[in-house]
Every structure is written in structure tokens, then in C-alpha cells.
Design a protein around this motif. Structure first.
Motif, short mmCIF file in Angstrom:
data_model
loop_
_atom_site.label_atom_id
_atom_site.label_comp_id
_atom_site.label_asym_id
_atom_site.label_seq_id
_atom_site.Cartn_x
_atom_site.Cartn_y
_atom_site.Cartn_z
N CYS A 34 0.84 -1.19 0.00
CA CYS A 34 0.00 0.00 0.00
C CYS A 34 0.89 1.25 0.00
O CYS A 34 2.07 1.19 0.35
CB CYS A 34 -0.90 -0.01 1.24
N ALA A 35 0.29 2.35 -0.39
CA ALA A 35 1.02 3.64 -0.39
C ALA A 35 1.31 4.05 1.04
O ALA A 35 0.55 3.79 1.97
CB ALA A 35 0.18 4.70 -1.09
N SER A 36 2.44 4.71 1.20
CA SER A 36 2.85 5.21 2.52
C SER A 36 3.66 6.49 2.32
O SER A 36 3.93 6.90 1.20
CB SER A 36 3.71 4.16 3.24
N THR A 37 4.08 7.09 3.42
CA THR A 37 4.90 8.30 3.30
C THR A 37 6.26 7.98 2.68
O THR A 37 6.87 8.82 2.04
CB THR A 37 5.09 8.97 4.68
N ASP A 66 6.77 5.52 0.41
CA ASP A 66 6.55 5.15 -0.99
C ASP A 66 5.09 5.47 -1.33
O ASP A 66 4.18 4.73 -0.94
CB ASP A 66 6.84 3.67 -1.22
N PRO A 67 4.83 6.56 -2.03
CA PRO A 67 3.46 7.01 -2.26
C PRO A 67 2.70 6.24 -3.35
O PRO A 67 1.79 6.77 -3.97
CB PRO A 67 3.63 8.48 -2.67
N PHE A 68 3.06 4.98 -3.56
CA PHE A 68 2.42 4.16 -4.59
C PHE A 68 1.85 2.89 -3.98
O PHE A 68 2.49 2.24 -3.17
CB PHE A 68 3.44 3.74 -5.66
N ALA A 69 0.65 2.52 -4.44
CA ALA A 69 0.13 1.18 -4.17
C ALA A 69 0.67 0.31 -5.30
O ALA A 69 0.70 0.73 -6.46
CB ALA A 69 -1.39 1.19 -4.17
N LYS A 74 -7.80 3.87 2.11
CA LYS A 74 -8.65 4.10 3.28
C LYS A 74 -7.85 4.62 4.47
O LYS A 74 -6.67 4.32 4.61
CB LYS A 74 -9.35 2.79 3.66
N ASP A 75 -8.56 5.37 5.32
CA ASP A 75 -7.91 5.86 6.54
C ASP A 75 -8.10 4.85 7.67
O ASP A 75 -8.66 3.78 7.47
CB ASP A 75 -8.44 7.26 6.91
N GLU A 76 -7.64 5.22 8.87
CA GLU A 76 -7.68 4.28 10.01
C GLU A 76 -9.10 3.94 10.46
O GLU A 76 -9.32 2.93 11.13
CB GLU A 76 -6.88 4.83 11.19
N HIS A 77 -10.09 4.74 10.10
CA HIS A 77 -11.48 4.49 10.46
C HIS A 77 -12.24 3.72 9.38
O HIS A 77 -13.43 3.46 9.52
CB HIS A 77 -12.21 5.81 10.74
N GLY A 78 -11.56 3.39 8.29
CA GLY A 78 -12.18 2.67 7.18
C GLY A 78 -12.85 3.57 6.16
O GLY A 78 -13.47 3.09 5.20
N PHE A 79 -12.70 4.88 6.36
CA PHE A 79 -13.27 5.84 5.41
C PHE A 79 -12.44 5.81 4.13
O PHE A 79 -11.21 5.87 4.17
CB PHE A 79 -13.26 7.25 6.02
N THR A 80 -13.14 5.72 3.00
CA THR A 80 -12.44 5.71 1.71
C THR A 80 -12.02 7.13 1.36
O THR A 80 -12.85 8.01 1.17
CB THR A 80 -13.34 5.14 0.61
N LEU A 105 -0.55 11.61 2.87
CA LEU A 105 -0.18 10.20 2.81
C LEU A 105 -0.14 9.55 4.19
O LEU A 105 -0.40 8.35 4.32
CB LEU A 105 1.19 10.04 2.14
N ASP A 106 0.16 10.33 5.22
CA ASP A 106 0.26 9.74 6.56
C ASP A 106 -1.11 9.33 7.11
O ASP A 106 -1.19 8.65 8.13
CB ASP A 106 0.99 10.67 7.53
N GLU A 107 -2.20 9.71 6.45
CA GLU A 107 -3.54 9.31 6.90
C GLU A 107 -3.98 7.98 6.28
O GLU A 107 -4.99 7.43 6.67
CB GLU A 107 -4.56 10.40 6.56
N ILE A 108 -3.23 7.48 5.30
CA ILE A 108 -3.60 6.21 4.69
C ILE A 108 -3.22 5.08 5.64
O ILE A 108 -2.07 4.92 6.03
CB ILE A 108 -2.87 6.01 3.35
N ALA A 109 -4.25 4.30 6.01
CA ALA A 109 -4.02 3.16 6.91
C ALA A 109 -3.94 1.86 6.13
O ALA A 109 -3.20 0.95 6.51
CB ALA A 109 -5.14 3.08 7.93
N ARG A 110 -4.69 1.78 5.05
CA ARG A 110 -4.65 0.55 4.26
C ARG A 110 -5.18 0.80 2.83
O ARG A 110 -5.83 1.82 2.57
CB ARG A 110 -5.44 -0.55 4.93
N CYS A 111 -4.89 -0.15 1.97
CA CYS A 111 -5.39 -0.15 0.59
C CYS A 111 -6.20 -1.43 0.41
O CYS A 111 -5.87 -2.47 0.98
CB CYS A 111 -4.25 -0.16 -0.41
N GLU A 112 -7.23 -1.32 -0.40
CA GLU A 112 -8.01 -2.50 -0.77
C GLU A 112 -8.05 -2.59 -2.28
O GLU A 112 -8.27 -1.58 -2.96
CB GLU A 112 -9.43 -2.41 -0.20
N VAL A 113 -7.84 -3.80 -2.77
CA VAL A 113 -7.85 -4.04 -4.21
C VAL A 113 -8.93 -5.07 -4.50
O VAL A 113 -9.01 -6.11 -3.83
CB VAL A 113 -6.47 -4.56 -4.69
#
Length: 158
Positions: free
Chosen positions: A79-82, A84-87, A108-114, A142-150
Motif C-alpha cells: 500500500c502507499a505510505s509516506t 513510498d506514495p504508490f500502491a 482508506k484511513d484508520e477508520h475505514g473511510f475511503t 499520505l500519513d492518513e492512509i491506513a490501508r489499501c483495498e484491491v
């Protein structure tokens, strides 16, 4: 003295085909059975009484309709992160020909919000896997991204 040799016989007039049916003058040299002779007496075509064997035409590969494409698969590698900003997603093509697939990725953020949903078209060679890098841009920090879903199903464009 002119000698005329025939290589076949014809017992009926209704089975011949002519390549030049528009010529009706006596100079064409066609007799009642479609055998053409020129003024010099040589035979320009023969009409045999034997049955004509016709081969059944078969469709060439280019005239056959293409088989529908099967959907591919998509697997999240990272997943993207600070850092590496790429999924990063691996897309597999199960088809025997090159294809373009639609890949869906959600950040998605830590609350599951897309934060952002993406749909990208990715070309993948036949029976191969392509690694696709999708930038996380315009969706917030980017620091708010908690996870990626594919979506595991990469839809083949038909």
C-alpha cells in the motif's frame, strides 16, 4: 491442316460455368458446351463430364470471432505510505492473448473511510503478470492512509 485434340467429353450443356458470359460474338470461339476454341484451333479450356469435387471452405483464424476474454486477478503487493506514495498491485492475465483490465484500488484511513477510489486500465501480455504502481495523489496526506483495498477481480475490457 489444323489438328484439334480434346482432353475430355461433355454429355450435357447445363453444368458448365463461363468466366465471360458477356461475349456473344462468333469470335469468342465458344461452342454449345462452353469449350472455348480460338481461331487457330487450340483448346483454351475443357469441360469434363466427371463430377466436380468441391472442398468445403473452412474459416481462417482471422475470420473467426474472438473468444470472450476471461477476467484476470489483482493482488495487492504493498500500500502507499509516506516512504513510498504508490500502491503496488500484481495483475494476472489468464488469456492466450494480450488484454486490458480494469483494476479497482481504494485508499482508506484508520477508520475505514475511503479517501479515494481508483479505476485504472492496465495492459497485460498473454498468460503473464504485470506489476502496476498507482500513485496516491489528491486524496489527502499520505500519513492518513491506513490501508489499501484491491478488488481481486481485474475486469477484462471486452
Amino acid at each position: 491442316m489444323a489438328v484439334l485434340a480434346l482432353t475430355g467429353f461433355s454429355s450435357g450443356c447445363g453444368h458448365e460455368s463461363r468466366s465471360d458470359s458477356s461475349s456473344s460474338s462468333g469470335s469468342s470461339g465458344r461452342d454449345a458446351h462452353g469449350s472455348g476454341t480460338s481461331a487457330g484451333g487450340s483448346v483454351s479450356g475443357t469441360h469434363l463430364s466427371q463430377p466436380t469435387h468441391r472442398s468445403t471452405p473452412t474459416a481462417s483464424p482471422s475470420s473467426e470471432p474472438a473468444r470472450p476474454l476471461k477476467d484476470g486477478t489483482a493482488v495487492l503487493v504493498s500500500c502507499a505510505s509516506t516512504d513510498d506514495p504508490f500502491a503496488i498491485v500484481d495483475i494476472r492475465n489468464p488469456n492466450a492473448r494480450d488484454a486490458v483490465f480494469t483494476v479497482k484500488i481504494s485508499f482508506k484511513d484508520e477508520h475505514g473511510f475511503t479517501m479515494i477510489d481508483t479505476r485504472d486500465q492496465v495492459s497485460v501480455p498473454a498468460k503473464d503478470t504485470t506489476t502496476y504502481r498507482r500513485a496516491m495523489a489528491g486524496a489527502g496526506p499520505l500519513d492518513e492512509i491506513a490501508r489499501c483495498e484491491v478488488d481481486p477481480r481485474a475486469t477484462a475490457d471486452r
